[in-house]
Design an enzyme around this catalytic site. Structure first.
Site, PDB file in Angstrom:
ATOM      1  N   HIS A 208       0.842  -1.199   0.000  1.00  0.00           N
ATOM      2  CA  HIS A 208       0.000   0.000   0.000  1.00  0.00           C
ATOM      3  C   HIS A 208       0.880   1.253   0.000  1.00  0.00           C
ATOM      4  CE1 HIS A 208      -3.304  -2.720   0.976  1.00  0.00           C
ATOM      5  NE2 HIS A 208      -4.134  -1.722   0.798  1.00  0.00           N
ATOM      6  N   HIS A 250       1.970  -3.757   9.426  1.00  0.00           N
ATOM      7  CA  HIS A 250       3.395  -3.652   9.082  1.00  0.00           C
ATOM      8  C   HIS A 250       4.233  -3.130  10.229  1.00  0.00           C
ATOM      9  CE1 HIS A 250       3.022  -4.396   4.765  1.00  0.00           C
ATOM     10  NE2 HIS A 250       1.893  -3.725   4.820  1.00  0.00           N
TER      11      HIS A 250
END
Ligand SMILES: CC(C)=CCC/C(C)=C/COP(=O)(O)O
Length: 289
Positions: A208, A250
């Protein structure tokens, strides 16, 4: 009177052969007692427990404990695989990398405030997931294809064709790196992302974030936008990156590298810019206004 305990060579514990007796170099006194206690068991008396002790001790892991080999090569502890050994002499780079990794894990856990509904900012999770969709590959790919099919100008088609190329390049590079690095997502992540592919179980780099950096740089370079909109585009990319850590998807380094990679990917796209002159076949194929 109780007879003194003896070692495997039949010597009473606390004594040794005349050549080594009392010498500090040979570990006289109580230290010798400890050593002889060990050696009374090790050389063949009980090989199983000797081996067990060897594998428990970090010194034995290096295969360098002197008593282990005393008198018999059979008593040497088995060599462990490289990854099981403790490196007592790490390089500066090794220490720096391990410290960075520790800080990364600690910071990512601290920032993962929307990782679950019960997390401290759990109520913000739906908003973060909305941001997640705004940077997902599927809407960007479908949206670009749709605009390409509706575009009635050469200039528009050229820009959209290059955006499509950029998005595909991004997917390819991120999948490649994820598959090579295979870094697991943080333990606190809930794997409830919409439409993922197999490599998306890995976290390095954040796909992303690469897309956000790539697309925002692309937009800033190819769309004429008023300043507030330009600021909004940059903010979107930045907040999307941050939201990846807040959602627990993440670690910080996945996102930091994602920004770097996305930024560099735009440079590749710009360098290989597709135009009717450099890629005539593509444009002829799409020449149905
Ligand atoms: C299948 C397509 C077209 C895109 C996958 C998009 C996706 C789910 C990427 C993972 O992103 P993160 O690495 O940021 O979690």
């Amino acid at each position: 009177m109780q007879s003194p305990r003896r070692n495997a060579e039949g010597r009473p514990l606390g004594t040794c052969d005349p050549s080594s007796s009392g010498s500090p170099a040979h570990g006289g006194g109580s230290r010798f007692e400890f050593q002889s206690l060990l050696s009374s068991r090790m050389p063949g008396a009980d090989p199983t427990s000797a081996r067990l002790r060897a594998s428990e001790s970090p010194v034995h892991r290096r295969g360098s404990f002197p008593l282990a080999g005393a008198g018999s090569s059979q008593a040497l502890p088995p060599q462990l695989p490289e990854e099981d050994r403790i490196d007592l002499n790490p390089s500066f780079l090794d220490i720096a990398l391990r410290s960075l990794l520790a800080i990364d894990l600690w910071l990512s856990k601290k920032l993962g405030v929307c990782a679950g509904e019960s997390s401290s900012w759990g109520s913000m999770r739906p908003l973060m997931k909305l941001l997640e969709i705004s940077g997902h590959g599927i809407p960007w790919l479908l949206g670009t294809l749709y605009c390409l099919s509706r575009s009635d100008s050469w200039a528009g088609r050229e820009v959209l064709m290059n955006l499509l190329f950029a998005l595909l390049l991004d997917l390819l590079l991120v999948s490649l790196i994820k598959g090579l690095v295979r870094r697991r997502r943080p333990a606190h992540n809930q794997m409830d992302m919409f439409f993922t592919i197999s490599v998306d179980k890995y976290s390095f780099p954040s796909g992303h974030t690469t897309r956000a950096a790539l697309v925002s740089r692309f937009i800033l370079n190819h769309l004429v936008l008023a300043i507030p909109l330009r600021v909004l585009v940059v903010l979107w990319a930045f907040i999307l990156g941050l939201s990846r850590v807040m959602l627990g998807r993440h670690n910080v380094t996945d996102v930091a590298f994602g920004f770097f990679l996305g930024y560099m990917q735009y440079s590749i796209v710009d360098y290989c810019w597709l135009s009717p002159r450099t890629a005539p076949v593509l444009f002829v194929l799409w020449n149905q206004p």
